[in-house]
Every structure is written in structure tokens, then in C-alpha cells.
Scaffold this motif. Structure first.
Motif, PDB file in Angstrom:
ATOM      1  N   ARG A 116      34.076  40.087  56.450  1.00  0.00           N
ATOM      2  CA  ARG A 116      35.209  40.361  55.568  1.00  0.00           C
ATOM      3  C   ARG A 116      36.368  39.417  55.858  1.00  0.00           C
ATOM      4  O   ARG A 116      37.053  38.954  54.941  1.00  0.00           O
ATOM      5  CB  ARG A 116      35.639  41.817  55.729  1.00  0.00           C
ATOM      6  N   GLN A 117      36.587  39.140  57.142  1.00  0.00           N
ATOM      7  CA  GLN A 117      37.662  38.216  57.495  1.00  0.00           C
ATOM      8  C   GLN A 117      37.355  36.813  56.992  1.00  0.00           C
ATOM      9  O   GLN A 117      38.245  36.093  56.518  1.00  0.00           O
ATOM     10  CB  GLN A 117      37.869  38.195  59.011  1.00  0.00           C
TER      11      GLN A 117
ATOM     12  N   ARG B  89      29.207  47.247  62.467  1.00  0.00           N
ATOM     13  CA  ARG B  89      30.586  47.311  62.021  1.00  0.00           C
ATOM     14  C   ARG B  89      31.360  46.061  62.428  1.00  0.00           C
ATOM     15  O   ARG B  89      32.181  45.549  61.666  1.00  0.00           O
ATOM     16  CB  ARG B  89      31.271  48.551  62.591  1.00  0.00           C
ATOM     17  N   LYS B  90      31.072  45.563  63.618  1.00  0.00           N
ATOM     18  CA  LYS B  90      31.746  44.349  64.076  1.00  0.00           C
ATOM     19  C   LYS B  90      31.375  43.175  63.185  1.00  0.00           C
ATOM     20  O   LYS B  90      32.226  42.359  62.800  1.00  0.00           O
ATOM     21  CB  LYS B  90      31.360  44.053  65.532  1.00  0.00           C
TER      22      LYS B  90
ATOM     23  N   ARG C 278      33.192  43.375  59.860  1.00  0.00           N
ATOM     24  CA  ARG C 278      34.593  42.952  59.993  1.00  0.00           C
ATOM     25  C   ARG C 278      34.706  41.434  60.005  1.00  0.00           C
ATOM     26  O   ARG C 278      35.604  40.855  59.381  1.00  0.00           O
ATOM     27  CB  ARG C 278      35.214  43.545  61.259  1.00  0.00           C
TER      28      ARG C 278
END
Length: 225
Positions: free
Chosen positions: A215-216, A208-209, A212
Motif C-alpha cells: 500500500r505504501q 499484514r506487514k 502495508r
């Protein structure tokens, strides 16, 4: 460097106690050395279970913050070769190797193998994050280094740590046990033998990290806020 360790002392000691409880199901070391012991939480847990302890780390640890006595500590630069005449029942290093120079990796594994026939090993993987992480590798790479010294890989701890509500995610993901070929082990531990490539398991937390972060990066490329 260890301010967060001091602030989280209760949680870190609880994690160390749970990890030691799990480990003691399979082996019961009478002597333990921890390379990069930090404030000594894991060694403190081992001492509570009857083991004699030795902690090795840099000179930045404040003795008043240590949970193990000064007499149990030794100062060393872990980027340099380390050796002792004594061999221990268990050599441990927990989330340390990612702080070492990449070119130190193979010799650090060799040092651990010279210290014990059984090694508890945990190190950060790529994109795990954290301060001073300059040598992030998947566990399979480390497992291959241990295999070159004749050490088999066992995975008895990670899933059991996941049953602890307050477990640090890196312990659920990274902690493995290496045992020298020919050393007698319990049938309970034998059930957890894995091949090196299976060591590179990535947990939901890390996945999940990573998503993220990606996506950033996409948003940044698109010029989005």
C-alpha cells in the motif's frame, strides 16, 4: 548487532523456554548444538532440561552478554563450511540462515545434516524485514534442500508457539523440525509430518506487514503522502 537481544533478554528467554518445552514433547536430546546461537537463549533452555550444549557464532558476541558459559561457545564464520567429528542428538539454527550468503545455503544445510539426524530450523522469509537479511527464502525451499539429504519435514512447533501470548511472530511462522529418514520417532511426532511445499506457510503477521508495504508503494507511485 545483539543490542536488541540484550534489551529483550527476558522475552527471548521465555520464547526459547516455550519452544524447548514443545520440542521435548517429541524428542529429548541429550546433546544440542546451535549454529548461530547468539546470546544462547535456546541453548540455555536445553541445558535446563539436562542437555549438554555447544553454541557456535561469530566473534561479535560479547561474552558478558551471553547466557551460556564461555566453555560452551565456539567462534566460527558461518559463511564458511563447519564440521565436527562429534554428532549431536539435535542441531539447531534459529533465524540465522537469512544472514548468510545465498550461495552458502545448500552447504549450510549439509553442515547441519552432518551434525545431527535431527535439525531444528528457522529462517526468515521474503519481506520479513530485519537487519542483515540477505538470504530470505520461503521454508519450502529449505525443506527441499533437506529432502535432498534424506530428511523429512515435521511441523509440531509453529501452532503451539501461537498459543504463547508473547511469542515472537517469526517463531510462529518459521520453526520446523527435520528428521533423517530411517530414524525412529514417536507416533506423536509422526502426526506432524508434512511435504516440503506445505512448509511455506505465511502467518497473519507477515501477511499484514506485506500488505502495508504494498500500500505504501502504491501511495508513493501516486505521489501521495
Amino acid at each position: 548487532m545483539f543490542s536488541s537481544h540484550v534489551e529483550q533478554a527476558g522475552k527471548r528467554q521465555a520464547n526459547a523456554d516455550v519452544m524447548a518445552d514443545i520440542l521435548w514433547r517429541y524428542i529429548q536430546p541429550s546433546s544440542v548444538i546451535d549454529m548461530g546461537c547468539g546470546l544462547g537463549f535456546f541453548l540455555n533452555a536445553c541445558k535446563a532440561r539436562g542437555a549438554t550444549i555447544r553454541g557456535v557464532d561469530g566473534d561479535w558476541v560479547k561474552l558478558e552478554d551471553s547466557v551460556i558459559p564461555k566453555s560452551a561457545r565456539r567462534t566460527a564464520d558461518l559463511n564458511l563450511p563447519y564440521a565436527e567429528r562429534k554428532r549431536y542428538d539435535l542441531a539447531a539454527t534459529i533465524e540465522v540462515a537469512e544472514h548468510l550468503l545465498p550461495e552458502r545455503s545448500e552447504s549450510f544445510v549439509a553442515d547441519l545434516c552432518n551434525l545431527s539426524d535431527i535439525v531444528l530450523f528457522s529462517a526468515g522469509i521474503p519481506d520479513q524485514g530485519g537487519a542483515g537479511h540477505i538470504n530470505l527464502r520461503f521454508q519450502g525451499e529449505w525443506a527441499e534442500m533437506f529432502a535432498a539429504h534424506g530428511y523429512a519435514c515435521f511441523d509440531p512447533i509453529r501452532r503451539r508457539m501461537a498459543a504463547f501470548e508473547h511469542a515472537h511472530p517469526w517463531l510462529m511462522q518459521n520453526v520446523l523440525l527435520y528428521v533423517k529418514d530411517g530414524v525412529e520417532i514417536s507416533p506423536l511426532l509422526e502426526e506432524h509430518r508434512i511435504v516440503p511445499r506445505a512448509a511455506s506457510s505465511v502467518g497473519y503477521w507477515h501477511y499484514r506487514k506485506r500488505i502495508r508495504i504494498l500500500r505504501q508503494r502504491i501511495r508513493n507511485l501516486r505521489g501521495e503522502d
